[in-house]
Write an enzyme that holds these catalytic residues in place. Structure first.
Site, PDB file in Angstrom:
ATOM      1  CB  SER A  56       8.037 -53.911 -12.235  1.00  0.00           C
ATOM      2  OG  SER A  56       7.796 -54.738 -13.355  1.00  0.00           O
ATOM      3  CG  HIS A  63       5.226 -51.934 -15.857  1.00  0.00           C
ATOM      4  ND1 HIS A  63       6.082 -52.071 -16.915  1.00  0.00           N
ATOM      5  CD2 HIS A  63       5.693 -52.758 -14.876  1.00  0.00           C
ATOM      6  CE1 HIS A  63       7.051 -52.932 -16.595  1.00  0.00           C
ATOM      7  NE2 HIS A  63       6.821 -53.365 -15.361  1.00  0.00           N
TER       8      HIS A  63
END
Length: 303
Positions: free
Chosen positions: A57, A282
């Site tokens: 990811s 993230h």
């Protein structure tokens, strides 16, 4: 790549394990993990180049506009897409997928086929960013956040992962090394002439060890512990890249000062409650751009 006789291979594996153990536990950690990538000339172009991006990811860019693959939460503004555009490659295939481990290099993940299937004999450039999910990145974040309330000024997370007398996260990283090694050997076998770049993970928490509870809900003394764990992961990736004749791309150094604890305007990694379009903990679009720049600078070096 030649691997010699079986006895040679056994000796090599023994040396690698010894090197890994010494490096993950020693003072080489910081020096090997925080040196920013230096540019040697401009990024140039790769017209006529076939580029394949493999990864998890941190590569795919979940929730960053525009999402082009719902199954893998893949953005067209992730770092592989930015690199492909900047290098003007002739063929580009991004098979990175949110949640991928090294196992997904060989097996399908929903509608995403085995990532290694994208690598062909005529592939010229491959970037690989994998290993974080093998170590247990998401569960570590959740566990440490849950434990923080037990002792906000202490290190309950570190105590939890050291309860057996051995740091479990360091062990997880060491156990992930042969998995990443296997991935890189498979890439080399499929594309023997390709340039292979192993992309490290960016700076998630303040490099000086300070905290920012509750933005990142960890106990005060667990911030440096988790910082060092991230550096150990990157050091492992650097070593495995070197073992396989691949180039390591440092994304930690260039992102120091833009971690999840910084103000929204300055952060390139989002906290557990993002303020910019990105998955929790993230990279946001700025983080993906920073990783793209690190890859481009690495490609600017002569091979």
């Amino acid at each position: 790549m030649a691997y010699g006789t079986p006895s040679d291979g056994s000796a090599r594996r023994h040396r690698r394990r010894a090197t890994m153990a010494a490096a993950l536990g020693g003072c080489a950690l910081v020096a090997a993990s925080t040196t920013p990538a230096a540019a040697h000339g401009g990024p140039g172009h790769d017209r006529g180049t076939s580029y394949v991006a493999l990864g998890d990811s941190y590569t795919s860019g979940p929730l960053i506009p525009t999402q082009v693959d719902a199954n893998c939460a893949r953005s067209d503004h992730n770092y592989p897409s930015l690199v492909a555009a900047a290098r003007q490659v002739s063929a580009f295939k991004d098979v990175s997928c949110s949640g991928a481990t090294t196992a997904e290099m060989w097996k399908a993940q929903g509608t995403n086929g085995p990532q290694l299937d994208a690598v062909q004999r005529d592939t010229d450039l491959v970037t690989v960013q994998i290993g974080g999910n093998d170590v247990g990145f998401s569960s570590v974040i959740g566990t440490c956040a849950a434990l923080s309330s037990k002792d906000l000024t202490g290190n309950p997370c570190q105590q939890y992962y050291n309860a057996s007398g051995t740091d479990q996260l360091t062990l997880n990283i060491a156990q992930t090394a042969p998995k990443v090694d296997k991935v890189l050997r498979a890439v080399r076998a499929r594309a023997p002439h390709a340039r292979i770049l192993v992309v490290g993970y960016p700076d998630l928490l303040p490099d000086d060890g300070s905290g920012c509870y509750p933005t990142m809900p960890f106990a005060a003394k667990d911030f440096p512990y988790l910082r060092d764990t991230g550096k150990r992961l990157n050091l492992m990736l650097r070593l495995v890249a070197a073992w396989n004749g691949a180039r390591y791309v440092d994304t930690y150094g260039p992102t120091v000062g833009h971690d999840a604890c910084k103000a929204p305007a300055d952060r390139w990694i989002e906290p557990l409650q993002p303020t910019s379009p990105a998955a929790p903990v993230h990279p946001n679009a700025k983080g993906e751009a920073a990783m793209a720049q690190a890859v481009l600078e690495r490609l600017g070096r002569r091979y």
